[in-house]
Design a protein around this motif. Structure first.
Motif, PDB file in Angstrom:
ATOM      1  N   GLY A   3       4.223 -11.090 -39.546  1.00 30.22           N
ATOM      2  CA  GLY A   3       3.238 -11.931 -40.251  1.00 30.22           C
ATOM      3  C   GLY A   3       2.008 -11.050 -40.819  1.00 30.22           C
ATOM      4  N   ARG A   4       1.789 -10.077 -39.865  1.00 32.92           N
ATOM      5  CA  ARG A   4       0.426  -9.580 -40.064  1.00 32.92           C
ATOM      6  C   ARG A   4       0.376  -8.623 -41.445  1.00 32.92           C
ATOM      7  NH1 ARG A   4      -2.561  -5.009 -35.994  1.00 32.92           N
ATOM      8  NH2 ARG A   4      -3.741  -4.153 -37.939  1.00 32.92           N
ATOM      9  N   THR A   5      -0.769  -8.695 -42.161  1.00 37.13           N
ATOM     10  CA  THR A   5      -0.791  -7.670 -43.404  1.00 37.13           C
ATOM     11  C   THR A   5      -2.053  -6.873 -43.322  1.00 37.13           C
ATOM     12  OG1 THR A   5      -1.964  -9.446 -44.704  1.00 37.13           O
ATOM     13  CG2 THR A   5       0.369  -9.378 -44.900  1.00 37.13           C
ATOM     14  N   ASP A   6      -2.132  -5.678 -43.923  1.00 40.71           N
ATOM     15  CA  ASP A   6      -3.238  -4.799 -43.814  1.00 40.71           C
ATOM     16  C   ASP A   6      -3.386  -4.323 -45.204  1.00 40.71           C
ATOM     17  OD1 ASP A   6      -3.643  -4.597 -40.819  1.00 40.71           O
ATOM     18  OD2 ASP A   6      -1.681  -4.225 -41.138  1.00 40.71           O
ATOM     19  N   PRO A   7      -4.650  -4.071 -45.629  1.00 39.00           N
ATOM     20  CA  PRO A   7      -4.877  -3.272 -46.793  1.00 39.00           C
ATOM     21  C   PRO A   7      -4.539  -1.806 -47.029  1.00 39.00           C
ATOM     22  CG  PRO A   7      -6.858  -3.367 -45.556  1.00 39.00           C
ATOM     23  CD  PRO A   7      -5.875  -4.064 -44.697  1.00 39.00           C
ATOM     24  N   HIS A   8      -3.895  -1.614 -48.256  1.00 39.87           N
ATOM     25  CA  HIS A   8      -3.354  -0.270 -48.322  1.00 39.87           C
ATOM     26  C   HIS A   8      -4.715   0.565 -48.738  1.00 39.87           C
ATOM     27  CE1 HIS A   8      -1.776   3.003 -50.913  1.00 39.87           C
ATOM     28  NE2 HIS A   8      -0.795   2.939 -50.742  1.00 39.87           N
ATOM     29  N   PRO A   9      -4.639   1.730 -48.154  1.00 33.76           N
ATOM     30  CA  PRO A   9      -5.984   2.544 -48.085  1.00 33.76           C
ATOM     31  C   PRO A   9      -6.512   2.865 -49.447  1.00 33.76           C
ATOM     32  CG  PRO A   9      -4.703   3.293 -46.590  1.00 33.76           C
ATOM     33  CD  PRO A   9      -3.780   2.343 -47.159  1.00 33.76           C
ATOM     34  N   ILE A  10      -5.501   2.952 -50.734  1.00 38.26           N
ATOM     35  CA  ILE A  10      -6.063   3.381 -52.030  1.00 38.26           C
ATOM     36  C   ILE A  10      -6.196   1.961 -52.828  1.00 38.26           C
ATOM     37  CG2 ILE A  10      -5.255   4.555 -54.061  1.00 38.26           C
ATOM     38  CD1 ILE A  10      -5.797   6.450 -51.628  1.00 38.26           C
ATOM     39  N   THR A  11      -5.371   1.177 -52.828  1.00 39.73           N
ATOM     40  CA  THR A  11      -5.245   0.177 -53.770  1.00 39.73           C
ATOM     41  C   THR A  11      -5.907  -1.156 -52.989  1.00 39.73           C
ATOM     42  OG1 THR A  11      -3.211  -0.774 -53.064  1.00 39.73           O
ATOM     43  CG2 THR A  11      -3.116   0.744 -54.473  1.00 39.73           C
ATOM     44  N   GLY A  12      -5.993  -1.301 -51.701  1.00 43.42           N
ATOM     45  CA  GLY A  12      -6.622  -2.425 -51.293  1.00 43.42           C
ATOM     46  C   GLY A  12      -5.684  -3.571 -51.034  1.00 43.42           C
ATOM     47  N   GLN A  13      -4.543  -3.646 -51.753  1.00 39.61           N
ATOM     48  CA  GLN A  13      -3.545  -4.599 -51.685  1.00 39.61           C
ATOM     49  C   GLN A  13      -3.087  -4.885 -50.284  1.00 39.61           C
ATOM     50  OE1 GLN A  13      -0.457  -4.350 -54.702  1.00 39.61           O
ATOM     51  NE2 GLN A  13       1.066  -5.815 -53.568  1.00 39.61           N
ATOM     52  N   LEU A  14      -2.675  -6.247 -49.898  1.00 39.00           N
ATOM     53  CA  LEU A  14      -2.277  -6.517 -48.406  1.00 39.00           C
ATOM     54  C   LEU A  14      -0.722  -6.176 -48.632  1.00 39.00           C
ATOM     55  CD1 LEU A  14      -4.226  -9.381 -47.935  1.00 39.00           C
ATOM     56  CD2 LEU A  14      -4.616  -7.147 -46.857  1.00 39.00           C
ATOM     57  N   PHE A  15      -0.352  -5.307 -47.466  1.00 38.45           N
ATOM     58  CA  PHE A  15       1.135  -5.482 -47.504  1.00 38.45           C
ATOM     59  C   PHE A  15       1.513  -5.632 -45.716  1.00 38.45           C
ATOM     60  CE2 PHE A  15       0.343  -2.420 -50.846  1.00 38.45           C
ATOM     61  CZ  PHE A  15       1.381  -2.987 -51.814  1.00 38.45           C
ATOM     62  N   GLY A  16       2.729  -6.209 -45.621  1.00 36.67           N
ATOM     63  CA  GLY A  16       3.169  -6.161 -44.347  1.00 36.67           C
ATOM     64  C   GLY A  16       3.760  -4.782 -43.922  1.00 36.67           C
ATOM     65  N   SER A  17       4.068  -4.874 -42.633  1.00 34.61           N
ATOM     66  CA  SER A  17       4.954  -3.617 -42.190  1.00 34.61           C
ATOM     67  C   SER A  17       5.937  -3.582 -41.211  1.00 34.61           C
ATOM     68  CB  SER A  17       3.827  -2.674 -41.194  1.00 34.61           C
ATOM     69  OG  SER A  17       2.657  -2.447 -41.900  1.00 34.61           O
ATOM     70  N   PRO A  18       7.297  -3.213 -41.499  1.00 34.08           N
ATOM     71  CA  PRO A  18       7.401  -2.390 -42.512  1.00 34.08           C
ATOM     72  C   PRO A  18       7.244  -3.043 -44.045  1.00 34.08           C
ATOM     73  CG  PRO A  18       9.112  -2.062 -40.950  1.00 34.08           C
ATOM     74  CD  PRO A  18       8.247  -3.414 -40.779  1.00 34.08           C
ATOM     75  N   VAL A  19       7.038  -2.205 -44.986  1.00 33.29           N
ATOM     76  CA  VAL A  19       6.809  -2.810 -46.453  1.00 33.29           C
ATOM     77  C   VAL A  19       7.982  -3.250 -47.109  1.00 33.29           C
ATOM     78  CG1 VAL A  19       5.769  -2.079 -48.895  1.00 33.29           C
ATOM     79  CG2 VAL A  19       4.823  -1.203 -46.995  1.00 33.29           C
ATOM     80  N   PRO A  20       7.804  -4.477 -47.457  1.00 29.69           N
ATOM     81  CA  PRO A  20       9.221  -5.005 -47.932  1.00 29.69           C
ATOM     82  C   PRO A  20       9.377  -4.444 -49.650  1.00 29.69           C
ATOM     83  CG  PRO A  20       8.053  -6.609 -47.275  1.00 29.69           C
ATOM     84  CD  PRO A  20       7.038  -5.535 -47.149  1.00 29.69           C
TER      85      PRO A  20
END
Length: 277
Positions: A3-20
């Motif tokens: 359930g954790r999400t983190d911001p993409h270093p370029i776009t700032g969009q939040l993604f889970g890991s692995p990325v769906p």
């Protein structure tokens, strides 16, 4: 980290890991409907009828090798390098990258656990990529000398980069079975780009052997005895009605670049031969 999400270093969009797949990661070729291979038979079937874009999409969601799936996803969740702990990790197979109309190809080994497995793009986000893309920029086939993350504006001209195995393997050592399972993706890519291909640069012995094996499977003319790998080695492959020149280079691994086994000049020289072929 469910359930954790983190911001993409370029776009700032939040993604889970692995990325769906299909959630907006820069350069992600797949969607939620992209078919998934679960074994070697399905890899071969899904590769066989794919066009170039669909090939990248299908390979980027492959789950055919249980050991590799487990490793790449564990690195993406609980095994992150401390310096990247606040970033989302791609954690999927890494698709080829570059110009769809390229006449030149680089074949590497496999994604790095905290490099391409994190960033989602070949040779991006680690020291090996720093070396390679700086050299490609000097050679005039990359628009910038740095590669930090998918979405950073990097583009290649007349060049594609692919790998023998598309998932990060433990200790950078894919098994024989894993290499064989992944080979159908490389075979299909060579089939699709083969008619316009002029030259291939194999990084390391595994990339060299994988390229020669793929050429034989596709019915290309391969010299016998088998051409020996070495830095600067060269072989001519008969791809139907034209010749493809295969060049060898020591891999851009830290072990090779830190020790001086591979220097910038050595890499520049072989890249120049690739461009001129």
């Amino acid at each position: 980290m469910p359930g954790r999400t983190d911001p993409h270093p370029i776009t700032g969009q939040l993604f889970g890991s692995p990325v769906p797949p299909g959630t907006g990661w820069p350069g992600d070729p797949a969607t939620a409907r992209t078919p998934v291979a679960h074994d070697a038979v399905e890899v071969a079937r899904l590769a066989a009828d794919a066009d170039l874009h669909e090939l990248q999409a299908r390979s980027s969601v492959c789950r055919a090798c249980p050991r590799l799936v487990s490793w790449r996803e564990s690195v993406a969740t609980t095994g992150r390098r401390a310096s990247f702990a606040d970033q989302p990790y791609w954690g999927r197979p890494v698709p080829s990258f570059g110009d769809d109309d390229a006449t030149l190809l680089i074949v590497g080994l496999a994604p790095a656990a905290n490099g391409a497995n994190r960033t989602g793009r070949m040779f991006t986000g680690d020291r090996s990529g720093d070396w390679l893309y700086a050299a490609l920029h000097r050679a005039g086939v990359a628009n910038q000398p740095t590669a930090t993350h998918a979405g950073d504006g990097l583009a290649l001209r007349d060049l594609r980069i692919t790998a023998t195995v598309r998932c990060a393997p433990p200790d950078n050592k894919p098994s024989t079975i894993e290499k064989a399972t992944c080979s159908a993706w490389l075979d299909r890519e060579l089939t699709l780009i083969g008619p316009r291909l002029r030259g291939i640069l194999a990084l390391g012995l595994i990339g060299w052997d994988a390229t020669l094996a793929a050429a034989r499977r596709l019915g290309w003319a391969v010299p016998r005895p088998k051409p020996r790998f070495g830095h600067g080695a060269e072989a001519e492959l008969g791809a139907g009605d034209h010749t493809v020149r295969l060049f060898g280079s020591y891999h851009v691994s830290q072990q090779n670049t830190f020790t001086g086994k591979l220097t910038e000049q050595m890499l520049d020289d072989v890249l120049q031969r690739l461009r001129d072929c």
